[in-house]
Design an enzyme around this catalytic site. Structure first.
Site, PDB file in Angstrom:
ATOM      1  N   HIS A  94       1.001  -1.172  -0.069  1.00 29.60           N
ATOM      2  CA  HIS A  94       0.026  -0.040  -0.046  1.00 29.60           C
ATOM      3  C   HIS A  94       1.136   1.129   0.071  1.00 29.60           C
ATOM      4  CE1 HIS A  94      -2.732   3.044   1.778  1.00 29.60           C
ATOM      5  NE2 HIS A  94      -3.920   2.222   1.503  1.00 29.60           N
ATOM      6  N   ASP A  96       3.421  -4.185   7.968  1.00 30.58           N
ATOM      7  CA  ASP A  96       2.130  -3.357   7.851  1.00 30.58           C
ATOM      8  C   ASP A  96       0.899  -4.427   8.038  1.00 30.58           C
ATOM      9  OD1 ASP A  96      -0.123  -2.138   7.311  1.00 30.58           O
ATOM     10  OD2 ASP A  96       0.610  -1.440   5.275  1.00 30.58           O
ATOM     11  N   GLN A 153      -4.056  -4.907   7.100  1.00 29.47           N
ATOM     12  CA  GLN A 153      -5.196  -6.009   6.766  1.00 29.47           C
ATOM     13  C   GLN A 153      -4.961  -7.332   7.649  1.00 29.47           C
ATOM     14  OE1 GLN A 153      -7.709  -5.516   4.552  1.00 29.47           O
ATOM     15  NE2 GLN A 153      -6.587  -3.294   3.804  1.00 29.47           N
ATOM     16  N   LYS A 159     -10.319  -0.484  10.386  1.00 31.88           N
ATOM     17  CA  LYS A 159     -10.435  -1.714   9.762  1.00 31.88           C
ATOM     18  C   LYS A 159     -10.887  -2.928  10.654  1.00 31.88           C
ATOM     19  CE  LYS A 159      -7.045  -0.332   6.271  1.00 31.88           C
ATOM     20  NZ  LYS A 159      -7.698   0.229   4.970  1.00 31.88           N
ATOM     21  N   CYS A 216      -4.762   2.327  -3.896  1.00 30.46           N
ATOM     22  CA  CYS A 216      -3.434   3.038  -3.098  1.00 30.46           C
ATOM     23  C   CYS A 216      -2.399   2.030  -3.257  1.00 30.46           C
ATOM     24  CB  CYS A 216      -3.584   3.085  -1.621  1.00 30.46           C
ATOM     25  SG  CYS A 216      -5.027   4.437  -1.295  1.00 30.46           S
TER      26      CYS A 216
END
Ligand SMILES: Cc1ncc(COP(=O)(O)O)c(C=O)c1O
Length: 415
Positions: free
Chosen positions: A129, A208, A211, A234, A372
């Site tokens: 991303h 990261d 998700q 999220k 993104c």
């Protein structure tokens, strides 16, 4: 029994926890397939934030009065909840930021500018991303002598681990910063293995988890992550709050990013000394109500169980794999072995924006564009973008069936 739903997963009851799922769009029941962008909120989160605002709100860490002490306790309790959620050793290893983007920028500024040395490299990947790519490009472009390398992505949409090893081989990488789950391909990366490879090459590692933390049980100690970030909205929590996990010694070796109130030990006109982490990185009034909401969200997913959520999602992914790939003219991006509920695809002859508008008329919310992740779309030769359906813990197999049916209709409609 519906074999497409993991045993014991009370999907109907879970859906009732989310008020918005009972609403309609253009006269059609809402089919929300954009949880990868931002998830819907359960009543527990909405109520916790309302309760805080109505009965327990004041600024934190400052007031020697009851309400401020209550708010401070609630804010710090959220930190402990997140610490446990990630399996971190201590609450001091949890820094609240405004989202994942801010958390990664914090590391880019403090670790990137304060700890990395000229001649070292940051190693990220083609799969990222922009939030985990642009901050590193900005660091490189400051001409501090810190370079940037990328790990390639295979045709299946997995990180090329041989290429990763090759990029680490000269020992010049100071930080590996890669996703734990792609927001386009759904690929779950082998975090523990990546961390081991990074450490053997003398590098620190940042994941990261924007998700992954939503879809998988994460244990930062088991992975041996040096940094791990995720974003509240999220994970069924509010916007305005994100999390940076960092090993304590590492955080305390990093200079502050933003200066101001709350992050200091002492201030004179001549100089300032800084508080230890996490306060060192939380300048200014923090996201208090948002922390309360995130705490409620963490309690909510823990109440269902991350393992149960993961099992539900695995069943959905299997169903979606079979159903979506049977749609004529559909090309799926990424077929990784280990993947979560994010499906980006192109439909022959239909522009993603037209497709998403068409689906919206049927109550189906999906995302269209490049999500993104422009370099990743370029890598797969779909510069015009894709349509993305992404699942939450409330997603049903029937919603996937409806999506597939409407994709078939859309192709005929636009032919
Ligand atoms: C993998 C990944 N990283 C980072 C982000 C950025 O999250 P936020 O916008 O909350 O900072 C996202 C959000 O789409 C994401 O999917």
């Amino acid at each position: 029994m519906d074999t497409r739903i993991a045993p014991g997963f009370d999907l109907a009851a879970i859906r009732r926890d989310f008020p918005i799922l009972g609403t309609t769009v253009h006269g059609k029941p809402l089919t929300f397939l954009d949880s990868g962008a931002s998830a819907q909120k359960p009543r527990a989160v909405i109520d916790a934030m309302t309760r805080c605002l109505e009965t327990a709100y004041a600024n934190v860490h400052r007031g020697a009065y009851h309400l401020s002490e209550t708010a401070t306790e609630a804010y710090e309790a959220a930190r402990i909840a997140v610490q446990r959620f990630l399996g971190a050793a201590e609450p001091e290893e949890i820094v609240f930021a405004s989202n994942s983007t801010a958390a990664i920028n914090l590391v880019a500024h403090s670790f990137g500018r304060g700890v990395l040395k000229p001649g070292q490299f940051v190693l990220t990947s083609e799969m990222e991303h922009h939030a985990n790519m642009v901050p590193w490009q900005m660091l490189r472009d400051e001409n501090r002598g810190i370079g940037l390398r990328y790990v390639r992505v295979t045709d299946r949409g997995e990180l090329d681990l041989e290429h990763l090893a090759a990029q680490l081989a000269d020992g010049k990488v100071g930080l590996v910063a890669v996703t734990h789950m792609s927001n386009v391909l759904g690929t779950v990366t082998p975090a523990a293995q990546i961390a081991r490879m990074a450490h053997e090459a003398g590098a620190k590692v940042l994941f990261d988890g924007s998700q992954a933390a939503v879809h998988r049980h994460v244990d930062v100690k088991a992975i041996d992550a040096d940094f791990y970030v995720f974003t509240g909205h999220k994970l069924y929590g509010p916007t305005g709050i994100g999390v940076l996990y960092g090993k304590r010694a590492l955080l305390n070796a990093m200079p502050p990013f933003l200066g101001g109130g709350d992050m200091i030990a002492s201030v004179t006109l001549e100089r300032t000394t800084y508080a230890e982490a996490p306060a060192r990185f939380e300048a200014g009034t923090p996201p208090i109500v948002e922390a309360v909401g995130l705490h409620a969200a963490v309690d909510y997913v823990n109440g269902i169980g991350m393992e149960a959520i993961e099992a539900h999602e695995r069943a959905l992914v299997d169903h979606a794999m079979a159903t979506l790939t049977a749609v004529p003219g559909l090309t799926l991006l990424g077929t990784a072995q280990d993947r979560g509920g994010v499906f980006a695809f192109a439909i022959d002859g239909v522009h993603p924006h037209d497709l998403s508008t068409y689906l919206d008329r049927h109550g189906i919310a999906v995302r269209a564009g490049r999500h993104c992740a422009e370099p990743l779309h370029e890598r797969f030769g779909v510069d015009g973008g894709t349509t993305r359906a992404s699942f939450g813990l409330y997603t049903t197999p029937e919603e996937i069936d409806l999506l597939a049916a409407k994709l078939v209709d859309a192709r005929k409609f636009f032919a």
